[in-house]
Design a protein around this motif. Structure first.
Motif, PDB file in Angstrom:
ATOM      1  N   THR A   1      -0.200 -46.841  18.508  1.00 31.97           N
ATOM      2  CA  THR A   1      -1.318 -46.335  17.716  1.00 31.97           C
ATOM      3  C   THR A   1      -2.015 -47.488  16.996  1.00 31.97           C
ATOM      4  OG1 THR A   1      -0.255 -44.202  17.376  1.00 31.97           O
ATOM      5  CG2 THR A   1      -2.014 -44.791  15.862  1.00 31.97           C
ATOM      6  N   PHE A   2      -3.315 -47.607  17.222  1.00 33.98           N
ATOM      7  CA  PHE A   2      -4.122 -48.638  16.569  1.00 33.98           C
ATOM      8  C   PHE A   2      -4.751 -48.081  15.290  1.00 33.98           C
ATOM      9  CE2 PHE A   2      -8.807 -49.596  16.498  1.00 33.98           C
ATOM     10  CZ  PHE A   2      -8.725 -50.692  15.658  1.00 33.98           C
ATOM     11  N   LEU A   3      -5.352 -46.912  15.386  1.00 30.32           N
ATOM     12  CA  LEU A   3      -6.047 -46.316  14.255  1.00 30.32           C
ATOM     13  C   LEU A   3      -5.568 -44.891  14.043  1.00 30.32           C
ATOM     14  CD1 LEU A   3      -9.810 -46.431  13.380  1.00 30.32           C
ATOM     15  CD2 LEU A   3      -8.741 -44.214  13.753  1.00 30.32           C
ATOM     16  N   LYS A   4      -5.313 -44.539  12.777  1.00 26.63           N
ATOM     17  CA  LYS A   4      -4.878 -43.182  12.451  1.00 26.63           C
ATOM     18  C   LYS A   4      -5.645 -42.692  11.225  1.00 26.63           C
ATOM     19  CE  LYS A   4      -0.806 -40.336  11.496  1.00 26.63           C
ATOM     20  NZ  LYS A   4       0.662 -40.326  11.301  1.00 26.63           N
ATOM     21  N   LEU A   5      -6.352 -41.602  11.407  1.00 28.55           N
ATOM     22  CA  LEU A   5      -7.079 -40.942  10.322  1.00 28.55           C
ATOM     23  C   LEU A   5      -6.411 -39.608  10.022  1.00 28.55           C
ATOM     24  CD1 LEU A   5     -10.855 -41.434  11.249  1.00 28.55           C
ATOM     25  CD2 LEU A   5      -9.827 -42.068   9.075  1.00 28.55           C
ATOM     26  N   ASP A   6      -6.161 -39.338   8.743  1.00 30.30           N
ATOM     27  CA  ASP A   6      -5.539 -38.078   8.341  1.00 30.30           C
ATOM     28  C   ASP A   6      -6.293 -37.479   7.158  1.00 30.30           C
ATOM     29  OD1 ASP A   6      -3.314 -37.640  10.080  1.00 30.30           O
ATOM     30  OD2 ASP A   6      -2.303 -39.335   9.116  1.00 30.30           O
ATOM     31  N   HIS A   7      -6.214 -36.146   7.052  1.00 34.11           N
ATOM     32  CA  HIS A   7      -6.712 -35.407   5.879  1.00 34.11           C
ATOM     33  C   HIS A   7      -8.192 -35.683   5.589  1.00 34.11           C
ATOM     34  CE1 HIS A   7      -2.457 -34.873   5.363  1.00 34.11           C
ATOM     35  NE2 HIS A   7      -2.268 -36.141   5.059  1.00 34.11           N
ATOM     36  N   VAL A   8      -8.982 -35.889   6.650  1.00 29.55           N
ATOM     37  CA  VAL A   8     -10.392 -36.212   6.440  1.00 29.55           C
ATOM     38  C   VAL A   8     -11.142 -34.932   6.078  1.00 29.55           C
ATOM     39  CG1 VAL A   8     -12.413 -37.379   7.345  1.00 29.55           C
ATOM     40  CG2 VAL A   8     -10.146 -37.977   8.214  1.00 29.55           C
ATOM     41  N   THR A   9     -11.668 -34.906   4.872  1.00 26.87           N
ATOM     42  CA  THR A   9     -12.383 -33.736   4.367  1.00 26.87           C
ATOM     43  C   THR A   9     -13.702 -34.176   3.753  1.00 26.87           C
ATOM     44  OG1 THR A   9     -10.315 -32.562   3.909  1.00 26.87           O
ATOM     45  CG2 THR A   9     -12.293 -31.778   2.767  1.00 26.87           C
ATOM     46  N   LYS A  10     -14.764 -33.467   4.116  1.00 24.93           N
ATOM     47  CA  LYS A  10     -16.074 -33.727   3.545  1.00 24.93           C
ATOM     48  C   LYS A  10     -16.827 -32.411   3.414  1.00 24.93           C
ATOM     49  CE  LYS A  10     -19.658 -35.852   1.954  1.00 24.93           C
ATOM     50  NZ  LYS A  10     -19.655 -36.432   0.581  1.00 24.93           N
ATOM     51  N   ARG A  11     -17.194 -32.082   2.177  1.00 22.83           N
ATOM     52  CA  ARG A  11     -17.927 -30.840   1.920  1.00 22.83           C
ATOM     53  C   ARG A  11     -19.327 -31.159   1.412  1.00 22.83           C
ATOM     54  NH1 ARG A  11     -15.191 -26.166   2.027  1.00 22.83           N
ATOM     55  NH2 ARG A  11     -12.927 -26.286   2.252  1.00 22.83           N
ATOM     56  N   TYR A  12     -20.261 -30.327   1.841  1.00 22.87           N
ATOM     57  CA  TYR A  12     -21.622 -30.341   1.305  1.00 22.87           C
ATOM     58  C   TYR A  12     -21.850 -28.979   0.665  1.00 22.87           C
ATOM     59  CZ  TYR A  12     -22.328 -34.511   4.164  1.00 22.87           C
ATOM     60  OH  TYR A  12     -22.221 -35.765   4.729  1.00 22.87           O
ATOM     61  N   GLY A  13     -21.639 -28.915  -0.648  1.00 23.46           N
ATOM     62  CA  GLY A  13     -21.670 -27.618  -1.315  1.00 23.46           C
ATOM     63  C   GLY A  13     -20.497 -26.780  -0.850  1.00 23.46           C
ATOM     64  N   ALA A  14     -20.786 -25.561  -0.428  1.00 23.30           N
ATOM     65  CA  ALA A  14     -19.726 -24.666   0.040  1.00 23.30           C
ATOM     66  C   ALA A  14     -19.370 -24.918   1.495  1.00 23.30           C
ATOM     67  CB  ALA A  14     -20.163 -23.212  -0.144  1.00 23.30           C
ATOM     68  N   ALA A  15     -20.216 -25.658   2.220  1.00 24.43           N
ATOM     69  CA  ALA A  15     -19.984 -25.879   3.644  1.00 24.43           C
ATOM     70  C   ALA A  15     -19.106 -27.103   3.866  1.00 24.43           C
ATOM     71  CB  ALA A  15     -21.319 -26.048   4.369  1.00 24.43           C
ATOM     72  N   ALA A  16     -18.120 -26.960   4.747  1.00 21.09           N
ATOM     73  CA  ALA A  16     -17.212 -28.067   5.067  1.00 21.09           C
ATOM     74  C   ALA A  16     -17.618 -28.678   6.401  1.00 21.09           C
ATOM     75  CB  ALA A  16     -15.776 -27.569   5.132  1.00 21.09           C
ATOM     76  N   ALA A  17     -18.128 -29.919   6.350  1.00 22.68           N
ATOM     77  CA  ALA A  17     -18.444 -30.624   7.592  1.00 22.68           C
ATOM     78  C   ALA A  17     -17.159 -31.087   8.272  1.00 22.68           C
ATOM     79  CB  ALA A  17     -19.352 -31.807   7.311  1.00 22.68           C
ATOM     80  N   LEU A  18     -16.164 -31.487   7.462  1.00 24.42           N
ATOM     81  CA  LEU A  18     -14.832 -31.844   7.951  1.00 24.42           C
ATOM     82  C   LEU A  18     -13.809 -31.173   7.049  1.00 24.42           C
ATOM     83  CD1 LEU A  18     -15.360 -35.657   8.643  1.00 24.42           C
ATOM     84  CD2 LEU A  18     -14.987 -33.883  10.383  1.00 24.42           C
ATOM     85  N   ASP A  19     -12.803 -30.585   7.657  1.00 19.27           N
ATOM     86  CA  ASP A  19     -11.815 -29.811   6.907  1.00 19.27           C
ATOM     87  C   ASP A  19     -10.406 -30.233   7.332  1.00 19.27           C
ATOM     88  OD1 ASP A  19     -10.389 -27.965   5.474  1.00 19.27           O
ATOM     89  OD2 ASP A  19     -11.254 -26.193   6.420  1.00 19.27           O
ATOM     90  N   ASN A  20      -9.867 -31.257   6.631  1.00 17.78           N
ATOM     91  CA  ASN A  20      -8.521 -31.753   6.921  1.00 17.78           C
ATOM     92  C   ASN A  20      -8.390 -32.216   8.376  1.00 17.78           C
ATOM     93  OD1 ASN A  20      -5.949 -32.388   5.906  1.00 17.78           O
ATOM     94  ND2 ASN A  20      -5.057 -30.538   6.800  1.00 17.78           N
TER      95      ASN A  20
END
Length: 499
Positions: free
Chosen positions: A2-21
């Motif tokens: 494994t070279f790259l590992k992303l975890d728990h990526v969350t990004k919300r715009y108001g009530a909308a979740a563009a990324l959810d864990n």
């Protein structure tokens, strides 16, 4: 490894979740596909990796060690290189300046820019793509869309001694490329892989993913659904994971046959950019226009839109002996147009969904055909948005906030605002996911069954064969042939481009 590992990526715009864990793991020296419907979170994740978007939560590990990702400088230090979906070029600068822009310009004696070395570096990057037809001194604005994308790709290949590239992130890099240009890009990707670099590859073209990638991660509604090795999955499984539903047929079946009634007859039509057009169309027929890049496909559509003035020939069209004199006249004659570059040609990005959808139809939505009624506009747009399965938070939402596929559906909403007699589609599914493609195909099929005639271009040959009744082949801006699609193969159609 494994070279790259992303975890728990969350990004919300108001009530909308563009990324959810969401999560993502990329191995060293692999080509890893990231797939999902438009709005699934792919572009947001790429912006997080680029340091352009600050996530609400995120854990990033490189080679097992946790590293910060606070901005673009951190991404550059980790050796991340990006080709974003939209063409982020400076059109009034030269090709060389666009390619070398992200690097420190070489200088003579530490003072003046060494332009010879700038052009040498740019030329070397293009050479890695096996591209020899682009002059590095030419203004980038004068290039075709495909060549502009090649310039963007070449810019990621410029070497940097300070921060060597370890990860190339490619968001829809082939959307504007021809088949030959795609082959060159995939040869470069294979070379990057052999050198130990990793590639995160985003594409809605299933064949590209199945043939060139090692593993695939699928996102849906901002969440990670699954990661699989390409050798251990299938197209059907990927589509079902992306959409949450099975899509058994790539192209919806035609309901009925085109009417016998003649809609259009073209005899030896010549405009400034195309010549020798000679064909007829029946109501409800779907005619494809194909050829090598820049062979005149789009100009055929522009002739019917009123952008290409007839210089000679005869046209019988909508019971008239003339084509529209301007696009405004075309819309009044119920000729609808979907351009190939939705952001540059089709949308007012900072205006609302409503403003974009009703633009050519304001006269029909007003009181006494003078002032447009905002209430009627919203009702009209809401009904069309439901028809095209548009995903949005509110009708007043600016179009730049929508995903690429949903932006395309806004353009379609405008085209369907008043049932068209003629629908002109220029690369209608470029940068659109498989679920949205099926929605668009279903709309076109429905319009055809209702009597609307369609002329469409596409660089996706199976799409043309699957959707069209006949295909007009263009060569050097002239009509070369018209062929029935029944029994036609992509290989045979491609061969006709060179005959």
């Amino acid at each position: 490894m494994t070279f790259l590992k992303l975890d728990h990526v969350t990004k919300r715009y108001g009530a909308a979740a563009a990324l959810d864990n969401a999560s993502l793991e990329i191995e060293a020296g692999e080509v890893h596909a990231l797939m999902g419907e438009n709005g699934a979170g792919k572009s947001t994740l790429i912006k997080v990796l680029a340091g352009v978007v600050r996530p609400d939560d995120c854990s990033l590990h490189i080679d097992g060690s946790k590293v910060p990702l606070e901005g673009p400088d951190d991404a550059a230090r980790q050796g991340f290189r990006f080709i974003h979906q939209e063409l982020n070029i400076v059109p009034h600068l030269s090709v060389a300046e666009n390619i070398v822009m992200a690097q420190a310009y070489p200088r003579r004696f530490g003072l003046a820019v060494d332009w010879r070395r700038v052009h040498d570096k740019a030329g070397a990057a293009l050479e890695r793509l096996d591209v020899d037809h682009i002059d590095t001194r030419r203004k980038t604005a004068r290039l075709s869309t495909g060549d502009q994308m090649l310039v963007k790709i070449a810019a990621t290949l410029v070497s940097s001694d300070a921060h060597p590239a370890r990860l190339y992130v490619m968001d829809e890099p082939t959307a504007a490329l021809t088949g030959q240009e795609c082959d060159k890009l995939f040869a470069v990707i294979e070379g990057l892989k052999q050198s130990g670099a990793s590639v995160l590859f985003v594409s809605h073209r299933m064949n590209e993913v199945m043939q060139n990638c090692d593993r695939v991660t699928i996102y849906r509604d901002g969440r990670t659904i699954e990661t699989s090795r390409i050798a251990e999955t299938s197209r059907e499984r990927i589509i079902e994971a992306m959409t949450g539903r099975a899509i058994r047929d790539t192209y919806p079946a035609r309901t009925g046959t085109p009417a016998r009634e003649m809609f259009c007859t073209v005899e030896k039509l010549r405009t400034k950019h195309v010549d020798g057009l000679e064909f007829s169309l029946k109501r409800g027929e779907i005619l494809g226009v194909a050829g090598l890049a820049e062979s005149g496909q789009s100009e055929v559509l522009h002739a019917f839109l009123g952008d290409e003035k007839p210089l000679s020939g005869a046209v019988t069209f909508q019971d008239k002996q003339t084509l529209p004199s301007a696009p405004s006249v075309a819309w009044k004659r119920r000729i609808a147009y979907v351009p190939r570059e939705r952001r540059r040609e089709g949308l007012m990005l900072r205006r609302s969904i409503v403003d974009n959808a009703v633009l050519p139809h304001l006269g029909q939505l007003g009181s006494a055909r003078i002032f447009s009624s905002r209430r009627k506009e919203r009702i009209h747009t809401g009904a069309i948005a439901e028809r095209v399965r548009l995903k949005y938070s509110r009708l007043g939402q600016p179009c730049y906030q929508l995903s690429g596929g949903n932006q395309q559906k806004v353009v379609f909403s405008r085209a369907l605002g008043k049932t068209p007699e003629l629908l002109l589609l220029d690369e209608p599914t470029r940068g659109v996911d498989v679920g949205a493609k099926f929605d668009i195909y279903t709309l076109v099929r429905g319009l055809s069954a209702a009597g609307s005639t369609t002329i469409m271009t596409s660089s996706d040959l199976p799409e043309l064969i699957g959707m069209c009744d006949r295909i007009l082949v263009m060569r050097d801006h002239r009509q070369h042939a018209i062929v029935e699609t029944d029994g036609l193969t992509p290989a045979r159609l491609l061969q006709m481009f060179y005959e």
